[in-house]
Scaffold this active site. Structure first.
Site, PDB file in Angstrom:
ATOM      1  N   HIS A  22       0.792  -1.209   0.043  1.00 50.64           N
ATOM      2  CA  HIS A  22      -0.034  -0.064   0.004  1.00 50.64           C
ATOM      3  C   HIS A  22       0.972   1.187  -0.084  1.00 50.64           C
ATOM      4  O   HIS A  22       0.692   2.163  -0.635  1.00 50.64           O
ATOM      5  CB  HIS A  22      -0.916   0.071   1.161  1.00 50.64           C
ATOM      6  CG  HIS A  22      -2.044  -0.805   0.982  1.00 50.64           C
ATOM      7  ND1 HIS A  22      -2.175  -2.033   1.064  1.00 50.64           N
ATOM      8  CD2 HIS A  22      -3.476  -0.234   1.105  1.00 50.64           C
ATOM      9  CE1 HIS A  22      -3.580  -2.546   0.802  1.00 50.64           C
ATOM     10  NE2 HIS A  22      -4.112  -1.251   0.724  1.00 50.64           N
ATOM     11  N   LYS A  59     -10.080  -9.326   6.344  1.00 53.23           N
ATOM     12  CA  LYS A  59     -10.824  -9.969   7.384  1.00 53.23           C
ATOM     13  C   LYS A  59     -10.574  -8.921   8.583  1.00 53.23           C
ATOM     14  O   LYS A  59      -9.870  -7.945   8.935  1.00 53.23           O
ATOM     15  CB  LYS A  59     -10.012 -11.226   7.862  1.00 53.23           C
ATOM     16  CG  LYS A  59      -8.648 -11.148   8.485  1.00 53.23           C
ATOM     17  CD  LYS A  59      -8.204 -12.358   9.329  1.00 53.23           C
ATOM     18  CE  LYS A  59      -6.836 -12.100   9.840  1.00 53.23           C
ATOM     19  NZ  LYS A  59      -6.693 -11.464  11.140  1.00 53.23           N
TER      20      LYS A  59
END
Lengths: 182, 286
Positions: free
Chosen positions: A37, A103
């Site tokens: 990222h 998650k």
């Protein structure tokens, strides 16, 4: 409701989805954790070797094995998404991401970005690494493996009927996680 | 003594831990499957399918194969005690290639991945000395997602055991879906900061469903299970009845001024395996 999608999925389809729906996806997904990222936010999006907007973003640091036939997935469940909260709104905007798989859930910044750019966050069962690996048909490429190492590199997976993915944050401003905490 | 053979044994121990979940955990997950419904049930179903697939295919059940953590009980009459640390480290390197394991050891300063699951102070080995000539090694590969939800509370003794209970429940609710619930929560109470954390971690070695031998502590374990499950966080934080499979408590006497509480969180993949190495170097993975 249960849906089966071929990627990429357009905004109209995403808008139909609500918290609690279950989807299965077929097509290309790319893995990105903290380091990826960070790196991709610094890169020029026009010079990227792949087009993230056509794929789903998977929060995953897979366990891979190199064989004569190329890379194979050994185990590839999701990683904890909340670590990416600090980057995700910017990432969604820059790369036009409309399906995130992870998650544990994400926060308010991501919720707002998903609402603004018509995207969803879906939950895949944490720890179900062997099951996820079974749905990956091919690993066409990997980027920045030397710099970032196996878990942090960006892996492209061709998946078939990848799921069940539970829509946990939808494009209408609802989040399962926020509602449960309340 | 055949060191290569012992190394093979330790690799086998690690493979068992990574690919086969102990029966006590599977039984608890199956019970959860029976009582859950809707999305929660789909999560437990995926977990059970995954456990089955990992065992059948000999692949690690989770891609996060953890920080390699070992608890070793060394019989003081074992002949080659000085070799054990090196053998474990070498076995970790071999297992990384053979099983394989995800390279999970990163230098905190340079960010460089050591690529073989070893590094400074890792694998993490806890040594205990016992009578006899056998060596018992327990492997507890520990994933990062659940480890990140660990907590240390240096509580004021005045809050008492009620304060300890509230601390554990509050922290587990805050953790939400992050540690891959249903989790197993290890709570170390007393000692100093490091001992409380250590006792919490060590309590994860107890089988799921095992109650503390002290009845008062056992009752507190049961109360905590109920209170955390009543939160409704559920499997993967998506809502449901099962947020924890178990809570284990261990205690040490504390300083009059301190009430340390260490919380070690383990994901549903409570991976553990145990082996014995005999006096002559022969071994069995249990």
């Amino acid at each position: 409701m249960e849906y089966h999608f071929k990627l990429p999925v357009d905004s109209g389809e995403i808008e139909k989805l609500h918290v609690g729906d279950v989807i299965y996806i077929t097509g290309k997904i790319f893995t990105a954790r903290d380091e990826a990222h960070h790196m991709m936010l610094e890169k020029d999006k026009n010079n990227l070797p792949f087009d993230p907007s056509e794929m789903a973003l998977y929060h995953c640091g897979p366990l891979m094995k190199k064989t004569d036939k190329g890379w194979q997935v050994v185990s590839a469940g999701p990683t904890t998404s909340s670590r990416m909260e600090i980057f995700e709104d910017e990432f969604i905007e820059k790369y036009g991401i409309n399906i995130i798989i992870g998650k544990g859930g994400m926060g308010e910044r991501t919720e707002k970005a998903l609402q603004k750019h018509t995207g969803i966050y879906t939950a895949y069962t944490g720890g179900a690494g062997a099951l996820a690996a079974d749905k990956v048909e091919e690993v066409p490429s990997v980027y920045w493996l030397d710099e970032l190492g196996m878990p942090e590199a960006v892996w492209i997976f061709k998946v078939k009927e990848f799921g069940p993915l539970v829509v946990a944050i939808d494009s209408h401003g609802r989040s399962i996680y926020r509602e449960i905490k309340r | 003594m055949d060191y290569e053979d012992i190394k093979k044994g330790i690799v086998q121990l690690m493979k068992k831990a990574e690919t086969e979940l102990p029966n006590d955990v599977i039984t608890a997950l199956k019970k959860a499957y029976e009582i859950e419904e809707g999305v929660a049930k789909t999560q437990i179903e995926a977990i059970l399918k995954n456990i089955d697939l990992a065992k059948k295919s000999g692949r690690p059940m989770c891609q996060d194969t953890g920080i390699q953590t070992f608890f070793v009980e060394v019989g003081v009459n074992f002949p080659d005690i000085d070799k054990l640390g090196g053998l474990i480290k070498d076995a970790v390197k071999k297992a990384t290639k053979d099983i394989p394991l995800r390279p999970n050891t990163v230098d905190p300063f340079t960010g460089e991945n050591h690529k073989d699951n070893t590094g400074d102070n890792i694998p993490y080995i806890t040594w205990d000395f016992v009578e006899g000539s056998n060596v018992w090694i327990t492997a507890l590969p520990k994933g990062g997602g659940s480890e990140n939800m660990s907590k240390l509370g240096m509580l004021k003794p005045g809050v008492g055991i009620e304060g300890v209970k509230d601390f554990v429940v509050t922290e587990m609710i805050k953790a939400g879906g992050n540690p891959c619930p249903p989790t197993i929560v290890g709570v170390g109470i007393g000692g100093g900061a490091d001992l409380a954390m250590k006792l919490g971690k060590k309590s994860l070695l107890r089988p799921v469903g095992d109650r503390h031998k002290d009845k008062t502590i056992a009752a507190i374990e049961e109360e905590l299970i109920k209170r955390i499950n009543d939160s409704g966080i559920g499997p993967m934080g998506l809502g449901g009845k099962t947020t924890v499979l178990d809570v284990h408590i261990e205690k040490a006497h504390r300083h009059p001024a301190s009430l340390p509480v260490g919380i070690a969180v383990q994901c549903w993949a409570n991976r553990r395996a145990k082996m014995v190495i005999h006096f002559d170097g022969s071994w069995e993975v249990k």
